[in-house]
Enzyme design. Sequence first.
Site, PDB file in Angstrom:
ATOM      1  N   LYS A  83       0.845  -1.195   0.000  1.00 14.11           N
ATOM      2  CA  LYS A  83       0.000   0.000   0.000  1.00 14.11           C
ATOM      3  C   LYS A  83       0.881   1.246   0.000  1.00 14.11           C
ATOM      4  CE  LYS A  83      -3.802   1.967   2.804  1.00 14.11           C
ATOM      5  NZ  LYS A  83      -4.605   1.740   4.025  1.00 14.11           N
ATOM      6  N   SER A 158      -9.408   1.661   3.207  1.00 16.68           N
ATOM      7  CA  SER A 158      -8.611   2.445   2.301  1.00 16.68           C
ATOM      8  C   SER A 158      -7.569   1.636   1.534  1.00 16.68           C
ATOM      9  CB  SER A 158      -7.902   3.553   3.083  1.00 16.68           C
ATOM     10  OG  SER A 158      -7.038   2.994   4.046  1.00 16.68           O
ATOM     11  N   SER A 182      -9.363  -0.700   7.418  1.00 16.17           N
ATOM     12  CA  SER A 182      -8.882  -0.589   6.036  1.00 16.17           C
ATOM     13  C   SER A 182      -8.219  -1.828   5.453  1.00 16.17           C
ATOM     14  CB  SER A 182      -7.918   0.585   5.919  1.00 16.17           C
ATOM     15  OG  SER A 182      -8.662   1.774   5.840  1.00 16.17           O
TER      16      SER A 182
HETATM   17  N1  GLN Z   1     -12.782   3.937   6.903  1.00 15.18           N
HETATM   18  C1  GLN Z   1     -12.064   4.340   8.063  1.00 15.18           C
HETATM   19  C2  GLN Z   1     -11.629   5.794   7.915  1.00 15.18           C
HETATM   20  O1  GLN Z   1     -11.955   6.360   6.935  1.00 15.18           O
HETATM   21  C3  GLN Z   1     -10.875   3.444   8.303  1.00 15.18           C
HETATM   22  C4  GLN Z   1      -9.721   3.783   7.457  1.00 15.18           C
HETATM   23  C5  GLN Z   1      -8.480   2.992   7.799  1.00 15.18           C
HETATM   24  O2  GLN Z   1      -8.556   1.979   8.477  1.00 15.18           O
HETATM   25  N2  GLN Z   1      -7.343   3.516   7.368  1.00 15.18           N
HETATM   26  O3  GLN Z   1     -10.981   6.343   8.736  1.00 15.18           O
END
Ligand code: GLN
Length: 493
Positions: A83, A158, A182
Amino acid sequence: MTEGPRDLLDGPAHELAAAVSSRRVSAREVAEASLARVEKSRALHGAFLHVASAHALAAAEEVDRRVAAGETMPLAGVPLAVKDNVNVRGLPTTAGSRILEGFVAADDASCVARLEAAGCVVVGKTNCDEFGMGSSNENSAFGVVRNPWDPSRVPGGSSGGSAAAVAALAVPLALGTDTGGSVRQPASFCSLVGLKPTYGRVSRYGLLAYASSLDQAGPLARNVRDAALALAAVSGFDPLDSTSLRSASPDCLARLEEGAAGRKVGLLVEAESPEGGLDAGVAAVFEATARLLEKAGATIVRVSVPRVALAVATYYVLATAEASSNLSRYDGVRYGARREGEGLAALYRATRSGGFGPEVRRRILLGTFALSSGYREAWYGRAQRVRALLALDFAEAFRACDAILCPTAPGPAFPIGEKGADPLSMYLADVFTVPASLAGLPALSVPGGFTGEGLPVGMQLAGPAGSEPLLLALARVVERGTEPGGRPPGAIR
Ligand code: GLN
């Protein structure tokens, strides 16, 4: 049977590693085949922001030399996608943001270095929501990612690019980061195994910080064994991360086939309530997974974690507060893009307003407000107290069960563009993943089945700190009892 590098890419990482270790195929041949698919999945799905051809070929040749010298590596020659909010030395890191344009990492993240030591070959950096802020990958400054199961839908976020790359068979394994879901939610949307370790289990050194008290790196894989192998490789104390756990990492592989007999699995009551807004297809998979675990010898109980109802609100105060502080480092002076202005304040304003996307700006504003003088106690302070109470709820629940089962997300992958205009509905869909993050607990998503429309549905298993071996063993039971999904329609040949 003769297995070419392409067949090996279609299969599990552990079989590929066995083939490279026994020199039936070279790591270089595998890397070449993977790079060809990485290029295609960049074009087709937008999964990659950077294809690391030269880096990968050099790393693969190094693996071949180590194999020839008699070294054994659990992930020998396994192509790895990383990532793009995780540093790989010599490669760009953008975190999906324009503010980091031109930045090249000077060092490897510890989790990357450990996977490379275990034999992995980094083939590219994957698309993601900007700084990890999102649940659909639509918040990347560099375009959307398409779900290989249905290209009109999001892959989740994400870590959307990492999930799409593994589902598309470009790589057998990817690294994601999970702050509030994410790794787990994209795993659910793309029919993968995704694991968020116990907080502190995996070093955060070399991750671009979003919310430091929540961030953890974790693997995305196509089967439970590969996830366990990757977890074993990345786990362990690291002096470069002050929150790294000193306790020895538990052995997940030894306990993988332990089964579910004698285990107590708690169904999360809060997931059953109609207000939870569960999609009917997801609810059916939830029920089927509970029955499957019961048939395998688990006792099914119902447990409540009452403050799950407060978790989304708590998470979005704490995560944005930490983000507002972490992202202050992107000031046009030290990293990446710089937009000149008259004087320092103008430099900051031009760099930050031009460099950050709308969702990141929204979160910096929310987080700065939650920490501001006069409001800090009412917002940040209160959220911290709810966080502590939520951890107590979990401790209470784990007196009645060994692990908690619930859907990873209330629904399957949604169409690209559907939720973009409504950030709140996107936040609310994190309801099942953020609780374990706030409590620092390990949790994974394992494919549980498909909706009537043929979209993947992931089931989440969460357990007490350090319970990764148990969660993986239970996931293995789910995996054995579930009809395999086969090749996604968007998989690359
Ligand atoms: N969807 C969550 C957020 O927007 C989690 C994102 C993540 O785990 N990086 O913060």
